[in-house]
Design an enzyme around this catalytic site. Structure first.
Site, PDB file in Angstrom:
ATOM      1  N   LYS A   1      42.594  33.122  34.913  1.00  0.00           N
ATOM      2  CA  LYS A   1      43.783  33.539  35.672  1.00  0.00           C
ATOM      3  C   LYS A   1      44.883  32.489  35.541  1.00  0.00           C
ATOM      4  O   LYS A   1      44.618  31.288  35.581  1.00  0.00           O
ATOM      5  CB  LYS A   1      43.443  33.681  37.163  1.00  0.00           C
ATOM      6  CG  LYS A   1      42.396  34.713  37.476  1.00  0.00           C
ATOM      7  CD  LYS A   1      41.982  34.662  38.941  1.00  0.00           C
ATOM      8  CE  LYS A   1      40.781  35.577  39.176  1.00  0.00           C
ATOM      9  NZ  LYS A   1      40.184  35.361  40.514  1.00  0.00           N
TER      10      LYS A   1
ATOM     11  N   ARG B   1      43.417  35.487  51.166  1.00  0.00           N
ATOM     12  CA  ARG B   1      42.624  36.307  50.249  1.00  0.00           C
ATOM     13  C   ARG B   1      41.680  35.389  49.483  1.00  0.00           C
ATOM     14  O   ARG B   1      42.080  34.319  49.031  1.00  0.00           O
ATOM     15  CB  ARG B   1      43.521  37.054  49.264  1.00  0.00           C
ATOM     16  CG  ARG B   1      44.513  38.019  49.938  1.00  0.00           C
ATOM     17  CD  ARG B   1      45.325  38.754  48.912  1.00  0.00           C
ATOM     18  NE  ARG B   1      46.429  39.542  49.466  1.00  0.00           N
ATOM     19  CZ  ARG B   1      46.563  40.856  49.284  1.00  0.00           C
ATOM     20  NH1 ARG B   1      45.634  41.512  48.562  1.00  0.00           N
ATOM     21  NH2 ARG B   1      47.584  41.532  49.794  1.00  0.00           N
TER      22      ARG B   1
ATOM     23  N   TYR C   1      49.936  37.324  38.823  1.00  0.00           N
ATOM     24  CA  TYR C   1      48.745  36.890  38.082  1.00  0.00           C
ATOM     25  C   TYR C   1      48.805  37.384  36.643  1.00  0.00           C
ATOM     26  O   TYR C   1      49.134  38.551  36.408  1.00  0.00           O
ATOM     27  CB  TYR C   1      47.504  37.577  38.650  1.00  0.00           C
ATOM     28  CG  TYR C   1      47.054  37.246  40.024  1.00  0.00           C
ATOM     29  CD1 TYR C   1      47.699  37.732  41.154  1.00  0.00           C
ATOM     30  CD2 TYR C   1      45.890  36.504  40.210  1.00  0.00           C
ATOM     31  CE1 TYR C   1      47.231  37.468  42.427  1.00  0.00           C
ATOM     32  CE2 TYR C   1      45.407  36.251  41.485  1.00  0.00           C
ATOM     33  CZ  TYR C   1      46.066  36.733  42.579  1.00  0.00           C
ATOM     34  OH  TYR C   1      45.591  36.492  43.829  1.00  0.00           O
TER      35      TYR C   1
ATOM     36  N   GLN D   1      45.694  41.894  31.535  1.00  0.00           N
ATOM     37  CA  GLN D   1      46.345  42.573  32.655  1.00  0.00           C
ATOM     38  C   GLN D   1      47.176  41.574  33.451  1.00  0.00           C
ATOM     39  O   GLN D   1      46.870  40.386  33.466  1.00  0.00           O
ATOM     40  CB  GLN D   1      45.294  43.212  33.597  1.00  0.00           C
ATOM     41  CG  GLN D   1      44.525  44.358  32.952  1.00  0.00           C
ATOM     42  CD  GLN D   1      43.523  45.005  33.889  1.00  0.00           C
ATOM     43  OE1 GLN D   1      42.807  44.321  34.621  1.00  0.00           O
ATOM     44  NE2 GLN D   1      43.474  46.328  33.877  1.00  0.00           N
TER      45      GLN D   1
ATOM     46  N   HIS E   1      37.409  34.636  45.466  1.00  0.00           N
ATOM     47  CA  HIS E   1      36.896  35.692  44.570  1.00  0.00           C
ATOM     48  C   HIS E   1      36.716  35.201  43.143  1.00  0.00           C
ATOM     49  O   HIS E   1      37.465  34.338  42.672  1.00  0.00           O
ATOM     50  CB  HIS E   1      37.890  36.862  44.529  1.00  0.00           C
ATOM     51  CG  HIS E   1      38.160  37.475  45.861  1.00  0.00           C
ATOM     52  ND1 HIS E   1      39.273  38.222  46.118  1.00  0.00           N
ATOM     53  CD2 HIS E   1      37.465  37.440  47.013  1.00  0.00           C
ATOM     54  CE1 HIS E   1      39.257  38.630  47.380  1.00  0.00           C
ATOM     55  NE2 HIS E   1      38.163  38.161  47.945  1.00  0.00           N
TER      56      HIS E   1
ATOM     57  N   ASP F   1      36.239  40.162  52.868  1.00  0.00           N
ATOM     58  CA  ASP F   1      36.277  38.709  52.656  1.00  0.00           C
ATOM     59  C   ASP F   1      35.563  37.967  53.784  1.00  0.00           C
ATOM     60  O   ASP F   1      35.088  36.850  53.603  1.00  0.00           O
ATOM     61  CB  ASP F   1      37.726  38.231  52.533  1.00  0.00           C
ATOM     62  CG  ASP F   1      38.336  38.615  51.189  1.00  0.00           C
ATOM     63  OD1 ASP F   1      39.545  38.375  50.996  1.00  0.00           O
ATOM     64  OD2 ASP F   1      37.593  39.175  50.341  1.00  0.00           O
TER      65      ASP F   1
HETATM   66  C1  LIG Z   1      41.631  42.203  41.910  1.00  0.00           C
HETATM   67  C2  LIG Z   1      41.981  43.616  41.518  1.00  0.00           C
HETATM   68  C3  LIG Z   1      41.971  44.623  42.441  1.00  0.00           C
HETATM   69  N1  LIG Z   1      42.288  45.888  42.064  1.00  0.00           N
HETATM   70  C4  LIG Z   1      42.310  46.935  43.085  1.00  0.00           C
HETATM   71  C5  LIG Z   1      41.043  47.072  43.880  1.00  0.00           C
HETATM   72  C6  LIG Z   1      41.510  47.487  45.247  1.00  0.00           C
HETATM   73  O1  LIG Z   1      41.662  48.882  45.280  1.00  0.00           O
HETATM   74  C7  LIG Z   1      42.888  46.851  45.367  1.00  0.00           C
HETATM   75  C8  LIG Z   1      42.863  45.574  46.191  1.00  0.00           C
HETATM   76  O2  LIG Z   1      41.826  44.780  45.655  1.00  0.00           O
HETATM   77  P1  LIG Z   1      41.311  43.531  46.450  1.00  0.00           P
HETATM   78  O3  LIG Z   1      41.246  43.825  47.908  1.00  0.00           O
HETATM   79  O4  LIG Z   1      40.094  43.019  45.735  1.00  0.00           O
HETATM   80  O5  LIG Z   1      42.512  42.484  46.223  1.00  0.00           O
HETATM   81  P2  LIG Z   1      42.488  40.954  46.610  1.00  0.00           P
HETATM   82  O6  LIG Z   1      41.695  40.725  47.846  1.00  0.00           O
HETATM   83  O7  LIG Z   1      43.882  40.502  46.569  1.00  0.00           O
HETATM   84  O8  LIG Z   1      41.682  40.282  45.413  1.00  0.00           O
HETATM   85  C9  LIG Z   1      42.292  39.311  44.582  1.00  0.00           C
HETATM   86  O9  LIG Z   1      42.394  38.146  45.348  1.00  0.00           O
HETATM   87  C10 LIG Z   1      41.930  36.933  44.799  1.00  0.00           C
HETATM   88  C11 LIG Z   1      42.679  35.817  45.469  1.00  0.00           C
HETATM   89  C12 LIG Z   1      41.959  36.840  43.321  1.00  0.00           C
HETATM   90  O10 LIG Z   1      42.087  35.778  42.734  1.00  0.00           O
HETATM   91  C13 LIG Z   1      41.763  38.064  42.543  1.00  0.00           C
HETATM   92  O11 LIG Z   1      42.933  38.324  41.781  1.00  0.00           O
HETATM   93  C14 LIG Z   1      41.452  39.243  43.335  1.00  0.00           C
HETATM   94  O12 LIG Z   1      40.076  39.182  43.671  1.00  0.00           O
HETATM   95  O13 LIG Z   1      43.315  46.567  44.029  1.00  0.00           O
HETATM   96  C15 LIG Z   1      42.594  46.194  40.765  1.00  0.00           C
HETATM   97  O14 LIG Z   1      42.848  47.366  40.440  1.00  0.00           O
HETATM   98  N2  LIG Z   1      42.601  45.201  39.835  1.00  0.00           N
HETATM   99  C16 LIG Z   1      42.307  43.921  40.157  1.00  0.00           C
HETATM  100  O15 LIG Z   1      42.320  43.047  39.263  1.00  0.00           O
END
Ligand SMILES: Cc1cn([C@H]2C[C@H](O)[C@@H](COP(=O)(O)OP(=O)(O)O[C@H]3O[C@H](C)C(=O)[C@H](O)[C@H]3O)O2)c(=O)[nH]c1=O
Length: 177
Positions: free
Chosen positions: A72, A59, A132, A46, A62, A169
Site C-alpha cells: 500500500k 480504521r 491508497y 487498484q 488490517h 474492527d
Molecule cells: C479494503 C477494501 C474494501 N472494499 C469494500 C468492502 C466493503 O464493502 C467496503 C468497506 O470496506 P472496509 O470496511 O473493509 O473498509 P476499511 O475498514 O476502511 O478497510 C481499510 O482500512 C484499512 C486501514 C486498510 O489499510 C485497508 O485499505 C482496508 O482494510 O469497501 C473494497 O471493495 N476494496 C477494498 O480494497
C-alpha cells in the site's frame, strides 16, 4: 522525494520536495524509476479513497492474508490522521513492533507499506480523506485484522473522547503475546 526508513523493515515515509512560487507549489508524489531503484513496488492494481466524516474515526488494523498480500502507498488528501503500521505476524522478528506517522493534506507525506504488515489510522479532523494505491486486487475472503487496542501491540493512539470504530474492527481476537 525523500524516502525515510522506519523501524519496520521496508516501511518508508515518503516526503515530497515541493517547489514553491507565488502561485503555490508543485511536487512529485510518485516516480516509478525512483521506486524501482529502491526495490519498491511499481505495479498498482487498484486505488481507493477512504473518507472519514468524524475526527476520531479509527480504521484498522488490517492486512490481506497470503497469497493476496497488498503493498500500500497511502497519503492524506484532506484533513489529517495518525497512520500506523504494525507487525502482527507472530513468526516475524519484528512481531509486535509498530510505527506511526502523521499524514496530513498539508504535509503531503505518504507511507509505503509492504504486504503482510497491518495498517490502520485515526483521524484528527472531520472530513479526513486518505488515498491508497494497492499492489493487488482486493480479495474479501483474505481480509484479516487485529484490534486497535490489542495489548500485544500496545499502539499509542492519540487520546480521543469518542472514537468511531466499525463493529468488525472491535471484534478481532487478541494476538499472542
Ligand atoms: C479494503 C477494501 C474494501 N472494499 C469494500 C468492502 C466493503 O464493502 C467496503 C468497506 O470496506 P472496509 O470496511 O473493509 O473498509 P476499511 O475498514 O476502511 O478497510 C481499510 O482500512 C484499512 C486501514 C486498510 O489499510 C485497508 O485499505 C482496508 O482494510 O469497501 C473494497 O471493495 N476494496 C477494498 O480494497
Amino acid at each position: 522525494m525523500l524516502f525515510l526508513p522506519t523501524e519496520l523493515p521496508g516501511v518508508f515515509v515518503i516526503e515530497p520536495e515541493p517547489t514553491g512560487d507565488d502561485r503555490g507549489l508543485f511536487a512529485r508524489t510518485y516516480c516509478a524509476e525512483e521506486f524501482a531503484r529502491r526495490g519498491l513496488c511499481t505495479q498498482w492494481a487498484q486505488c481507493n479513497v477512504s473518507f472519514n466524516t468524524r475526527a476520531g474515526t479509527l480504521r484498522g488494523m488490517h492486512w490481506q492474508a497470503a497469497p493476496h498480500e497488498e503493498v500500500k502507498l497511502v497519503r492524506c488528501t484532506a484533513g489529517a490522521a495518525l497512520d500506523v503500521v504494525a507487525d502482527a505476524r507472530p513468526d516475524s522478528p519484528t512481531y509486535r513492533k509498530w510505527v506511526a506517522v502523521e499524514l496530513t493534506a498539508a504535509n503531503r507525506r505518504a507511507v509505503y507499506i509492504p504486504g503482510g504488515y497491518a495498517h490502520g489510522f485515526q483521524t484528527f479532523a472531520d472530513g479526513t480523506e486518505l488515498f491508497y494505491q494497492m499492489s493487488a486486487f482486493y480479495v474479501p475472503g483474505a481480509a484479516r485484522g487485529a484490534r486497535w487496542d490489542d495489548p500485544a501491540l500496545g499502539i499509542a493512539w492519540p487520546p480521543c473522547d469518542r472514537r468511531v470504530i466499525a463493529p468488525r474492527d472491535l471484534s478481532f481476537p487478541d494476538l499472542p503475546t
